[in-house]
Enzyme design. Structure first.
Site, PDB file in Angstrom:
ATOM      1  N   ILE A 177    -102.283  -6.810   4.282  1.00 40.60           N
ATOM      2  CA  ILE A 177    -101.583  -5.732   3.576  1.00 40.60           C
ATOM      3  C   ILE A 177    -102.150  -4.438   4.165  1.00 40.60           C
ATOM      4  O   ILE A 177    -103.363  -4.296   4.328  1.00 40.60           O
ATOM      5  CB  ILE A 177    -101.786  -5.820   2.039  1.00 40.60           C
ATOM      6  CG1 ILE A 177    -101.109  -4.656   1.305  1.00 40.60           C
ATOM      7  CG2 ILE A 177    -103.244  -5.897   1.647  1.00 40.60           C
ATOM      8  CD1 ILE A 177    -101.158  -4.792  -0.240  1.00 40.60           C
ATOM      9  N   SER A 178    -101.272  -3.505   4.524  1.00 42.09           N
ATOM     10  CA  SER A 178    -101.716  -2.300   5.224  1.00 42.09           C
ATOM     11  C   SER A 178    -102.584  -1.417   4.324  1.00 42.09           C
ATOM     12  O   SER A 178    -102.491  -1.459   3.098  1.00 42.09           O
ATOM     13  CB  SER A 178    -100.506  -1.493   5.689  1.00 42.09           C
ATOM     14  OG  SER A 178     -99.636  -2.285   6.448  1.00 42.09           O
ATOM     15  N   GLN A 179    -103.374  -0.592   4.993  1.00 39.89           N
ATOM     16  CA  GLN A 179    -104.207   0.401   4.302  1.00 39.89           C
ATOM     17  C   GLN A 179    -103.281   1.409   3.595  1.00 39.89           C
ATOM     18  O   GLN A 179    -102.303   1.867   4.200  1.00 39.89           O
ATOM     19  CB  GLN A 179    -105.047   1.105   5.367  1.00 39.89           C
ATOM     20  CG  GLN A 179    -106.037   2.089   4.836  1.00 39.89           C
ATOM     21  CD  GLN A 179    -106.606   2.941   5.961  1.00 39.89           C
ATOM     22  OE1 GLN A 179    -106.169   2.859   7.109  1.00 39.89           O
ATOM     23  NE2 GLN A 179    -107.570   3.767   5.607  1.00 39.89           N
ATOM     24  N   ARG A 204    -100.678  -1.937  -6.754  1.00 37.68           N
ATOM     25  CA  ARG A 204    -101.137  -2.636  -5.542  1.00 37.68           C
ATOM     26  C   ARG A 204    -101.919  -3.910  -5.887  1.00 37.68           C
ATOM     27  O   ARG A 204    -101.963  -4.848  -5.091  1.00 37.68           O
ATOM     28  CB  ARG A 204    -101.994  -1.689  -4.681  1.00 37.68           C
ATOM     29  CG  ARG A 204    -102.238  -2.218  -3.254  1.00 37.68           C
ATOM     30  CD  ARG A 204    -102.813  -1.130  -2.359  1.00 37.68           C
ATOM     31  NE  ARG A 204    -102.955  -1.540  -0.970  1.00 37.68           N
ATOM     32  CZ  ARG A 204    -104.115  -1.892  -0.411  1.00 37.68           C
ATOM     33  NH1 ARG A 204    -105.227  -1.868  -1.113  1.00 37.68           N
ATOM     34  NH2 ARG A 204    -104.156  -2.241   0.875  1.00 37.68           N
TER      35      ARG A 204
END
Ligand code: SAH
Length: 213
Positions: free
Chosen positions: A58-60, A32
């Site tokens: 950017i998503s959790q 990530r």
């Protein structure tokens, strides 16, 4: 990259409801830190959404995990993703899918995401700049569809590109100031919808920006 941070995140995801070991393995495998901007590098393995430019995020990781799990990718299906963003969710999907077709309306984000796919040698990802609300007719039907931006209602064009027996997972506006992830199954006779969990996503926006940026 500190391996302890990666393990801490995986334990948190397991505690929070990611039970599918294939999904956990995919999240463990995708670096990530490669998908976040330099100022946020030290937060890359936190369970948090982060800015990625063009006003997007950017998503959790927990939301990525729950949505990936909800897609039921056991058969390594052909997947359509709307909202490439950083490409992080795409890279997680690529571990578990035969092929991922991903659409992004911001050209600048798409270009950066494509560079990451090349670096990680994700040869089963096909990315395109365009309005995802139209879906990807030339490649339809899709066995799975994931939308990573919130729509007011299910976009008709995309629903029409879901194969019979297919599954679509998307955040939807479900009330004033409320969004939920919903799962739609296409059956022989129609569509079955389930509400899964509350979320907060950036909106699905029709068209592409004027400056193509
Ligand atoms: N899945 C991404 C997070 C995406 S944020 C990640 O893991 O980083 C939502 C993304 O959807 C944004 O990049 C936004 O530009 C994109 N988006 C919104 N509306 C869209 C549309 N109509 N077509 C394509 N992309 C869209």
């Amino acid at each position: 990259m500190n391996p302890a941070l990666r393990i801490r995140l995986l334990m948190e995801l397991r505690r929070s409801g990611i039970t599918d070991t294939r999904v956990l393995a995919a999240i463990e495998k995708v670096p990530r830190d490669l998908f976040v901007a330099e100022p946020f590098a030290d937060q890359a393995w936190d369970n948090a959404a982060l800015p990625i430019g063009c006003g997007q995020t950017i998503s959790q990781p927990l939301v990525v995990g729950l949505m990936t799990q909800a897609l039921e990718l056991g058969s390594r299906p052909k997947v359509l993703e709307i909202g490439t963003g950083s490409g992080y969710q795409t890279a997680v999907l690529a571990q578990l899918s035969r092929r991922v077709y991903t659409l992004e309306r911001h050209k600048a984000l798409l270009t950066e995401a494509e560079a990451r796919f090349r670096l990680l040698r994700l040869t089963n990802v096909v990315a395109m700049h365009g309005d995802g609300m139209r879906g990807w007719p030339a490649q339809a039907p899709f066995e799975r569809v994931i939308i990573t931006a919130a729509a007011r209602e299910l976009p008709h064009a995309i629903i029409g590109q879901l194969a019979v027996g297919g599954v679509l997972v998307t955040p939807l506006d479900t009330g004033p100031d409320r969004q939920d992830v919903v799962r739609v199954r296409r059956t022989e006779s129609g569509f079955e919808t389930e509400t899964l969990f509350p979320v907060r996503f950036v909106p699905l926006v029709p068209g592409v920006p004027d400056d193509a940026g």
